[in-house]
Design an enzyme around this catalytic site. Sequence first.
Site, mmCIF file in Angstrom:
data_model
loop_
_atom_site.group_PDB
_atom_site.id
_atom_site.type_symbol
_atom_site.label_atom_id
_atom_site.label_comp_id
_atom_site.label_asym_id
_atom_site.label_seq_id
_atom_site.Cartn_x
_atom_site.Cartn_y
_atom_site.Cartn_z
ATOM 1 C CG ASP A 152 18.755 49.883 23.772
ATOM 2 O OD1 ASP A 152 18.328 51.033 23.517
ATOM 3 O OD2 ASP A 152 18.867 49.455 24.930
ATOM 4 C CE LYS A 154 18.468 57.219 28.149
ATOM 5 N NZ LYS A 154 17.936 57.441 29.499
ATOM 6 C CG PHE A 177 22.799 51.010 30.792
ATOM 7 C CD1 PHE A 177 22.825 50.690 32.140
ATOM 8 C CD2 PHE A 177 21.854 51.915 30.341
ATOM 9 C CE1 PHE A 177 21.931 51.263 33.031
ATOM 10 C CE2 PHE A 177 20.952 52.497 31.221
ATOM 11 C CZ PHE A 177 20.991 52.175 32.561
#
Length: 430
Positions: free
Chosen positions: A256, A285, A171
């Site tokens: 990531d 984030k 993801f």
Amino acid sequence: MTATTENSAISPSGTGAAETHSAAAGTAQAGLAAAEHIALDEQWSTHNYHPLPVVIAEAQGAWVTDVHGRRYLDLLAGYSALNFGHQHPDLVAAAVEQLGRVTLTSRAFHHDQLGLFCRELAELTETELVLPMNSGAEAVESAVKVARKWAYQVKGVPDGRAEIIVAGSNFHGRTTTIVSFSTDPTARADFGPFTPGFVVVDYGSAQAVAEAITEHTAAVLVEPIQGEAGVVVPPAGYLAELRRICDDNGVLLIADEIQSGLARTGELLASSADGVRADLYTLGKALGGGIVPVSAVVGRREVLGVLRPGEHGSTFGGNPLACAVGRAVIRLLATGEYQQRSRELGAHLHRRLGELVGHGVSAVRGRGLWAGVEIAPEGPAGRAATAALLERGVLCKETQDTTLRIAPPLVITESELDEGVDAVGEVLSR
């Protein structure tokens, strides 16, 4: 740093966490009830999410309060966007101070926060250049573009032939290019035609990566721990072997760290636990402190330096407000306090969750204050479990319908963690 909100007990009826917060309750009386807010969302907002039926009006530390004044323990933390909790005073102060000065210039001009933010983030992550963007998906898209350009200009891959190896069950976002290499049918269905140039191999298999590399391979893109897949930790040595394979073949390694990074797993970057340095990292984030969307690609000058003016950009990327908040986040991380909290409280969390195995839980995965709780086959579906936890005053979210994701703010206390784990045990062992 510990949560400043008062603890409240969580009982099977859910009434223990349902303290009345006078300001929120007053708002509910003067305004709309939760059902009315939800009805408005259902009528006017696109149904690209399936939220739990709670309407949050206020938050502090590891707790949120709904429009009726009921408090809930937050065990999701905005998928790691709220690593430092809700309304962290240092982050709020930085945002308020910058709001009174200047919020946006666009990159057509310099401003007095950008260079400082980039230098401080590069020093924190021990990298050389920073490419500031907004969302995590933008950071991944940016890394893909940079890796391709590097392949053509530095490695000598023929134009239009560059390939990037990715892992199954990944993801990295939901943009058109990113879903092109997703293996999730929901993410892909009806969104083609898809972007070529990606090779998908099994996560956790370094051998599969080695076998997929060709003279056209530009990079290997991987999550050090897969979040959406259920907080899946790869086999020991996996990342180190990827680093060796990339070095042997002149291929970039892109980590990531949008969910796993910035103290979530007990290290600044999750890949550091394996002694691995990537060529590029994608961050996001928590970099925005739960206040503004901030993301970045950080890495080696030789790689990020291939970009030239006009080739990539973002109107809001690296804006003054984002940089000011990001700098405050960097200051918090530079102390090491949050990494230590994640390690120590994470050990407690995993010990407590491990006690649930065989009692409605089949497995627990993760690292630091990040856990995937696999629901036993005879247990409730993930959505039913999160709905039952909501009734008990605890917020978390399921993934893959069989796993509860637990990723509380790093300011949570041990007693608050215990309250949350007790509620999980009650729901899953019924």
